[in-house]
Design a protein around this motif. Structure first.
Motif, PDB file in Angstrom:
ATOM      1  N   THR A  60      -7.322   3.634  -5.732  1.00  0.00           N
ATOM      2  CA  THR A  60      -7.395   4.354  -4.462  1.00  0.00           C
ATOM      3  C   THR A  60      -8.271   3.594  -3.485  1.00  0.00           C
ATOM      4  N   ARG A  61      -7.751   3.368  -2.285  1.00  0.00           N
ATOM      5  CA  ARG A  61      -8.482   2.612  -1.278  1.00  0.00           C
ATOM      6  C   ARG A  61      -9.038   3.490  -0.160  1.00  0.00           C
ATOM      7  N   ALA A  62      -8.314   4.542   0.209  1.00  0.00           N
ATOM      8  CA  ALA A  62      -8.756   5.404   1.308  1.00  0.00           C
ATOM      9  C   ALA A  62      -8.184   6.802   1.101  1.00  0.00           C
ATOM     10  N   VAL A  63      -8.824   7.784   1.752  1.00  0.00           N
ATOM     11  CA  VAL A  63      -8.438   9.174   1.564  1.00  0.00           C
ATOM     12  C   VAL A  63      -8.636   9.951   2.855  1.00  0.00           C
ATOM     13  N   VAL A  64      -7.751  10.907   3.106  1.00  0.00           N
ATOM     14  CA  VAL A  64      -7.867  11.845   4.219  1.00  0.00           C
ATOM     15  C   VAL A  64      -7.486  13.223   3.696  1.00  0.00           C
ATOM     16  N   SER A  65      -8.316  14.220   3.977  1.00  0.00           N
ATOM     17  CA  SER A  65      -8.012  15.593   3.571  1.00  0.00           C
ATOM     18  C   SER A  65      -7.831  16.474   4.802  1.00  0.00           C
ATOM     19  N   ALA A  66      -7.150  17.591   4.614  1.00  0.00           N
ATOM     20  CA  ALA A  66      -6.925  18.532   5.708  1.00  0.00           C
ATOM     21  C   ALA A  66      -6.942  19.948   5.162  1.00  0.00           C
ATOM     22  N   LEU A  67      -7.540  20.845   5.944  1.00  0.00           N
ATOM     23  CA  LEU A  67      -7.601  22.257   5.583  1.00  0.00           C
ATOM     24  C   LEU A  67      -6.589  23.037   6.412  1.00  0.00           C
ATOM     25  N   PRO A  68      -5.799  23.895   5.774  1.00  0.00           N
ATOM     26  CA  PRO A  68      -4.848  24.742   6.512  1.00  0.00           C
ATOM     27  C   PRO A  68      -5.578  25.917   7.148  1.00  0.00           C
ATOM     28  N   MET A  87       0.848  -1.197   0.000  1.00  0.00           N
ATOM     29  CA  MET A  87       0.000   0.000   0.000  1.00  0.00           C
ATOM     30  C   MET A  87       0.877   1.239   0.000  1.00  0.00           C
ATOM     31  N   LYS A  88       0.627   2.138  -0.921  1.00  0.00           N
ATOM     32  CA  LYS A  88       1.409   3.359  -1.081  1.00  0.00           C
ATOM     33  C   LYS A  88       0.582   4.555  -0.632  1.00  0.00           C
ATOM     34  N   ILE A  89       1.204   5.464   0.127  1.00  0.00           N
ATOM     35  CA  ILE A  89       0.558   6.699   0.547  1.00  0.00           C
ATOM     36  C   ILE A  89       1.227   7.862  -0.181  1.00  0.00           C
ATOM     37  N   ARG A  90       0.418   8.724  -0.781  1.00  0.00           N
ATOM     38  CA  ARG A  90       0.988   9.891  -1.453  1.00  0.00           C
ATOM     39  C   ARG A  90       0.009  11.056  -1.380  1.00  0.00           C
ATOM     40  N   ARG A  91       0.539  12.256  -1.638  1.00  0.00           N
ATOM     41  CA  ARG A  91      -0.264  13.472  -1.632  1.00  0.00           C
ATOM     42  C   ARG A  91      -0.769  13.759  -3.038  1.00  0.00           C
ATOM     43  N   LEU A  92      -2.058  14.069  -3.138  1.00  0.00           N
ATOM     44  CA  LEU A  92      -2.668  14.360  -4.431  1.00  0.00           C
ATOM     45  C   LEU A  92      -2.433  15.798  -4.861  1.00  0.00           C
ATOM     46  N   THR A  93      -2.463  16.010  -6.149  1.00  0.00           N
ATOM     47  CA  THR A  93      -2.575  17.371  -6.674  1.00  0.00           C
ATOM     48  C   THR A  93      -4.058  17.737  -6.711  1.00  0.00           C
ATOM     49  N   GLY A 111     -13.051  14.844   5.422  1.00  0.00           N
ATOM     50  CA  GLY A 111     -13.111  13.939   4.273  1.00  0.00           C
ATOM     51  C   GLY A 111     -12.412  12.619   4.484  1.00  0.00           C
ATOM     52  N   VAL A 112     -12.516  12.053   5.679  1.00  0.00           N
ATOM     53  CA  VAL A 112     -11.875  10.764   5.969  1.00  0.00           C
ATOM     54  C   VAL A 112     -12.794   9.657   5.468  1.00  0.00           C
ATOM     55  N   ALA A 113     -12.352   8.896   4.490  1.00  0.00           N
ATOM     56  CA  ALA A 113     -13.226   7.900   3.879  1.00  0.00           C
ATOM     57  C   ALA A 113     -12.423   6.739   3.311  1.00  0.00           C
ATOM     58  N   THR A 114     -13.074   5.584   3.261  1.00  0.00           N
ATOM     59  CA  THR A 114     -12.467   4.372   2.724  1.00  0.00           C
ATOM     60  C   THR A 114     -13.428   3.710   1.748  1.00  0.00           C
ATOM     61  N   GLN A 115     -12.894   3.186   0.663  1.00  0.00           N
ATOM     62  CA  GLN A 115     -13.679   2.426  -0.295  1.00  0.00           C
ATOM     63  C   GLN A 115     -14.293   1.217   0.421  1.00  0.00           C
ATOM     64  N   PRO A 116     -15.565   0.878   0.177  1.00  0.00           N
ATOM     65  CA  PRO A 116     -16.248  -0.137   0.983  1.00  0.00           C
ATOM     66  C   PRO A 116     -15.496  -1.455   1.147  1.00  0.00           C
ATOM     67  N   LEU A 117     -14.893  -1.965   0.084  1.00  0.00           N
ATOM     68  CA  LEU A 117     -14.217  -3.262   0.171  1.00  0.00           C
ATOM     69  C   LEU A 117     -12.869  -3.192   0.874  1.00  0.00           C
ATOM     70  N   ALA A 118     -12.402  -1.963   1.168  1.00  0.00           N
ATOM     71  CA  ALA A 118     -11.094  -1.808   1.821  1.00  0.00           C
ATOM     72  C   ALA A 118     -11.217  -1.407   3.275  1.00  0.00           C
ATOM     73  N   ARG A 119     -12.419  -1.383   3.812  1.00  0.00           N
ATOM     74  CA  ARG A 119     -12.614  -0.928   5.186  1.00  0.00           C
ATOM     75  C   ARG A 119     -12.128  -1.960   6.199  1.00  0.00           C
ATOM     76  N   ARG A 120     -11.812  -1.454   7.413  1.00  0.00           N
ATOM     77  CA  ARG A 120     -11.349  -2.285   8.521  1.00  0.00           C
ATOM     78  C   ARG A 120     -10.006  -2.953   8.222  1.00  0.00           C
ATOM     79  N   GLN A 121      -9.187  -2.297   7.430  1.00  0.00           N
ATOM     80  CA  GLN A 121      -7.874  -2.847   7.102  1.00  0.00           C
ATOM     81  C   GLN A 121      -6.737  -1.918   7.515  1.00  0.00           C
TER      82      GLN A 121
END
Length: 411
Positions: free
Chosen positions: A57-65, A1-7, A82-92
């Motif tokens: 994409t399996r999960a996402v977290v956003s943050a406001l400055p 699983m790779k974590i990266r910042r989106l544009t 905006g903390v959310a996970t794709q249904p089949l990837a939850r609880r992982q």
């Protein structure tokens, strides 16, 4: 699983579908999806992390400055959303990994505090967040404000669409940011959405050429309810002027609803005012805010009472360590501080502290609860937030008097 910042340009295809599934009516129609694209400029400055694998994409977290007032100091605040996970990837464990990375990265970029509205508080408690009070919704009849309607008050009222008055409204919230503990503001790129939607009325109270009160609102129909949002006031005159404006709707609406800070006493606004005051907390849709400290050292200079205590923060990847907290140092007047207020000095390590200085062991939630003013030191052991002997509790109680934070921005 790779974590990266989106544009920003990647949001519509990689993060918004998952966040939309979690927080919007689903599935969206093609027209709704197209309308969603119009929101892109309001997310330009946000930070979004995604967890990806070969399947996408399996999960996402956003943050406001954001910015927040903490005991008179204005700090960079990270608003998690905006903390959310794709249904089949939850609880992982994907969200746990994303939030851990987000908090660490943003602390390293200078964010001293962070806040959020939880879908489940116990989940975020594991990250050191502590609960804050939710503002109250107050409902009353405009007929009960008759005495204010007849009062001869200094000052004037201005009534506009929000687009016309946005600049004055934003400037007023900037002033409140410097004076109100817990007050937080959305970044400019997100706040202007209020102006651009232009779907609210704005009334401002002005005295001696300065805005002292503001309220945005809508009316749901003749004989219905005037639905006010946060009733923002700088002083009692500002509140009285706004209430006088609301009283003028006596023959138009049956009820008025406004949002006020948790420490407000609306039952004292007028002599014959009958009110219904409510604070609703419902999960996952209407949670009370939570917050935590990301850097103890960054709090140097906030307004505190007298006291000297050594704390050891444990079990936390961001603020763990020993600190000497001293309220006797004069580090200069901070924004929003009261007359004669002390300033917090923070010495990391505190190995040279005298043996007579009392010591407390705190979790991240424990130090956050004290800084935000929502718990007494004696409550911390009862909540599992630390070990606070009586001598240390006395010093901490003096340093961090109970106070009610008011998080204005809903994000």
């Amino acid at each position: 699983m790779k974590i990266r910042r989106l544009t920003n340009e990647e949001r519509p295809t990689l993060s918004w579908p998952i966040q939309g599934y979690a927080f919007e009516r689903s599935p969206m129609s093609a027209t709704e999806l197209e309308k969603y694209q119009e929101h892109l400029p309001y997310h330009e400055g946000n930070v979004t992390l995604v967890a990806e694998d070969d399947g996408g994409t399996r999960a996402v977290v956003s943050a406001l400055p954001m910015r927040q007032n903490v005991r008179g100091g204005v700090f960079a605040m990270l608003g998690i959303t905006g903390v959310a996970t794709q249904p089949l990837a939850r609880r992982q464990g994907h969200v746990r990994a994303l939030v851990t990375r987000m908090l660490g990265d943003m602390r390293d970029e200078g964010y001293a505090v962070t806040a959020l509205y939880p879908f489940r508080p116990s989940f975020y408690a594991r990250f050191g967040y502590v609960g804050l009070p939710r503002p109250r919704t107050v409902r009353f009849s405009p007929a009960d404000l008759g005495e204010l309607l007849r009062a001869d008050l200094p000052g004037e009222l201005r009534w506009q669409r929000i687009r016309e008055g946005y600049d004055d409204y934003r400037a007023f919230t900037e002033r409140l940011l410097t004076s109100r503990h817990g007050f937080s503001l959305l970044p400019d790129h997100r706040a202007v959405q209020l102006r651009d939607r232009d779907d609210r009325w704005l009334v401002t109270a002005v005295a001696d050429g300065e805005v002292v009160g503001a309220l945005t609102y809508t009316i749901d129909g003749h004989g219905g309810t005037l639905l006010g949002e946060d009733m923002l006031t700088a002083n009692p005159l500002g509140r009285a002027l706004l209430l006088q404006f609301l009283a003028r709707h006596v023959d138009q609406v049956d009820r008025i609803s406004v949002v006020v800070p948790a420490d407000e006493s609306p039952e004292l606004w007028a002599t014959d005012l009958a009110i219904q005051s409510e604070t609703r907390v419902v999960f996952p849709t209407l949670g009370a805010p939570m917050a935590r400290v990301l850097s103890v050292e960054a709090l140097r200079g906030i307004s505190v009472g007298p006291g000297r205590v050594r704390i050891e923060v444990v079990d936390d990847p961001y603020v763990a360590g020993a600190y000497l907290l001293d309220g006797g140092s004069d580090l200069g007047a901070g924004a929003g501080a009261g007359a004669g207020a002390g300033r917090l000095d923070v010495t990391p390590g505190a190995g040279g502290a005298a043996a007579s200085v009392p010591t407390a062991t705190l979790t991240a939630a424990g130090i956050s609860a004290l800084v935000y003013g929502v718990l007494d030191p004696d409550e911390l052991p009862l909540r599992g937030f630390g070990d606070v002997p009586a001598p240390a509790a006395a010093q901490l109680r003096s340093l961090f008097p109970r106070t009610m934070p008011y998080i204005f921005a809903d994000f």
